[in-house]
Enzyme design. Structure first.
Site, PDB file in Angstrom:
ATOM      1  N   LYS A 228      37.507  29.057  31.185  1.00  0.00           N
ATOM      2  CA  LYS A 228      37.233  29.845  32.395  1.00  0.00           C
ATOM      3  C   LYS A 228      36.817  28.915  33.523  1.00  0.00           C
ATOM      4  O   LYS A 228      36.036  27.982  33.297  1.00  0.00           O
ATOM      5  CB  LYS A 228      36.131  30.883  32.144  1.00  0.00           C
ATOM      6  CG  LYS A 228      35.791  31.695  33.397  1.00  0.00           C
ATOM      7  CD  LYS A 228      34.952  32.910  33.101  1.00  0.00           C
ATOM      8  CE  LYS A 228      33.471  32.648  32.955  1.00  0.00           C
ATOM      9  NZ  LYS A 228      32.833  31.998  34.122  1.00  0.00           N
TER      10      LYS A 228
ATOM     11  N   ASP B 243      33.533  28.183  29.266  1.00  0.00           N
ATOM     12  CA  ASP B 243      33.418  27.841  30.685  1.00  0.00           C
ATOM     13  C   ASP B 243      33.664  26.359  30.910  1.00  0.00           C
ATOM     14  O   ASP B 243      33.128  25.510  30.178  1.00  0.00           O
ATOM     15  CB  ASP B 243      31.981  28.146  31.161  1.00  0.00           C
ATOM     16  CG  ASP B 243      31.922  29.373  32.042  1.00  0.00           C
ATOM     17  OD1 ASP B 243      32.936  29.710  32.677  1.00  0.00           O
ATOM     18  OD2 ASP B 243      30.844  30.000  32.087  1.00  0.00           O
TER      19      ASP B 243
ATOM     20  N   GLU C 291      32.814  39.093  39.443  1.00  0.00           N
ATOM     21  CA  GLU C 291      31.352  39.183  39.325  1.00  0.00           C
ATOM     22  C   GLU C 291      30.724  39.656  40.636  1.00  0.00           C
ATOM     23  O   GLU C 291      30.982  39.095  41.720  1.00  0.00           O
ATOM     24  CB  GLU C 291      30.761  37.814  38.929  1.00  0.00           C
ATOM     25  CG  GLU C 291      29.232  37.858  38.829  1.00  0.00           C
ATOM     26  CD  GLU C 291      28.612  36.670  38.108  1.00  0.00           C
ATOM     27  OE1 GLU C 291      29.347  35.815  37.582  1.00  0.00           O
ATOM     28  OE2 GLU C 291      27.369  36.621  38.072  1.00  0.00           O
TER      29      GLU C 291
ATOM     30  N   ASP D 204      28.549  29.001  30.941  1.00  0.00           N
ATOM     31  CA  ASP D 204      27.621  27.947  31.358  1.00  0.00           C
ATOM     32  C   ASP D 204      26.281  28.556  31.787  1.00  0.00           C
ATOM     33  O   ASP D 204      25.345  27.831  32.131  1.00  0.00           O
ATOM     34  CB  ASP D 204      28.225  27.027  32.429  1.00  0.00           C
ATOM     35  CG  ASP D 204      28.563  27.741  33.717  1.00  0.00           C
ATOM     36  OD1 ASP D 204      28.397  28.972  33.787  1.00  0.00           O
ATOM     37  OD2 ASP D 204      28.995  27.061  34.680  1.00  0.00           O
TER      38      ASP D 204
HETATM   39  O1  KIV Z   1      28.408  31.785  32.472  1.00  0.00           O
HETATM   40  C1  KIV Z   1      28.508  32.995  32.284  1.00  0.00           C
HETATM   41  O2  KIV Z   1      27.800  33.599  31.485  1.00  0.00           O
HETATM   42  C2  KIV Z   1      29.483  33.724  33.079  1.00  0.00           C
HETATM   43  C3  KIV Z   1      29.426  35.213  33.038  1.00  0.00           C
HETATM   44  C4  KIV Z   1      28.287  35.685  33.842  1.00  0.00           C
HETATM   45  C5  KIV Z   1      30.706  35.854  33.472  1.00  0.00           C
HETATM   46  O3  KIV Z   1      30.267  33.135  33.751  1.00  0.00           O
END
Ligand code: KIV
Length: 269
Positions: free
Chosen positions: A118, A89, A186, A50
């Site tokens: 995720k 995500d 992270e 996201d």
């Molecule tokens: O949204 C994203 O790109 C992420 C990464 C930074 C792990 O969650």
């Protein structure tokens, strides 16, 4: 890879890679052309993050990104990926409601071509992780700096220093017990990420979490040197290389051999 048929990356295969101490290379992808180039470079997984809210839509945070945005970009990436596992995500508030709502939202991403979703956070959200994984939806957890919590965290800053590190370890264990197959860490101190990685049975994927993680992920635009302020965990893989394809291949190689990230690119305690 000459003469060796390349197998598609599956969820169990990621687990095997951890057991065999083979590092996992992941990068964010948002469209078919870049996804195709990453897949050809040997990337193990493509994360439709996201973060597209920032790098594609020009927003200040990821909060305005909608499920429809994520479904659209997941479809673009999934159509181009032939070997890499596609992770999508769950955007802000797509996962934080009731378990059946979370299932409907995760289902939309899976129908668009995701092979795993995720989710950011732990605590009360762990029950929804268990609900999804019990229903055949592979889930990747994400703890540490979770950008969807930017306002409660008070900004995009390193997490897990001092006593807070114990809470993150407990969160990691709770997410694994609930069924996550992968765990993004992270912006946390490298020693804490090493401890979590050694404790949990599933692969950890670090971004600003040091070299001991089972794999690494970078936002594509950061890895190509785009953007303004560069956090310390970012390396420009395009610098000194002639093409984007070569940059992706260099990233995969650096992750595989463990030379990325180095100590300077990690946060000490
Ligand atoms: O949204 C994203 O790109 C992420 C990464 C930074 C792990 O969650």
């Amino acid at each position: 890879m000459t003469g060796v048929a390349r197998e598609s990356v599956t969820v169990p295969r990621l687990g095997l890679m951890k057991k065999e101490h083979r590092k996992i290379a992941v990068m964010t992808a948002y469209d078919a052309s870049f996804a195709q180039a990453m897949d050809a470079a040997g990337m193990d997984a493509l994360l439709v993050g996201d973060s597209l809210g920032n790098v594609v839509q020009g927003r200040k945070t990821t909060l305005p990104v909608t499920l429809e945005d994520m479904v659209y970009h997941t479809g673009c990436v999934a159509r181009a990926s032939t070997h890499a596992l596609v992770v999508a995500d769950m955007p802000f508030l797509a996962f934080q409601g009731t378990a059946p709502q979370a299932l409907t939202h995760a289902g939309a991403l899976m129908r668009a071509g995701a092979q795993m979703v995720k989710v950011e956070g732990a605590g009360v959200l762990v029950d929804n992780v268990a609900y999804l994984s019990a229903r055949g939806i592979p889930v990747c957890g994400h703890i540490g700096l979770t950008p969807q919590f930017v306002h409660s965290l008070g900004g995009m800053r390193v997490q897990g220093r001092g006593d807070e590190g114990r809470r993150l370890l407990t969160d990691a264990q709770a997410l694994v017990a609930a069924g996550v197959s992968l765990l993004v860490l992270e912006a946390i101190p490298a020693p804490l990420a090493a401890e979590i990685t050694a404790t949990v049975a599933v692969p950890t994927i670090g971004i600003g979490a040091g070299p001991a993680c089972d794999g690494q992920v970078l936002v594509m635009h950061d890895a190509l040197g785009l953007g303004g302020r560069r956090p310390r965990f970012v390396r420009d893989f395009l610098a000194g290389r002639g093409s984007i394809q070569a940059a992706f291949a260099a990233y995969v190689e650096a992750v595989r051999e463990g030379s990325f990230p180095n100590g300077e690119e990690s946060y000490p305690e």
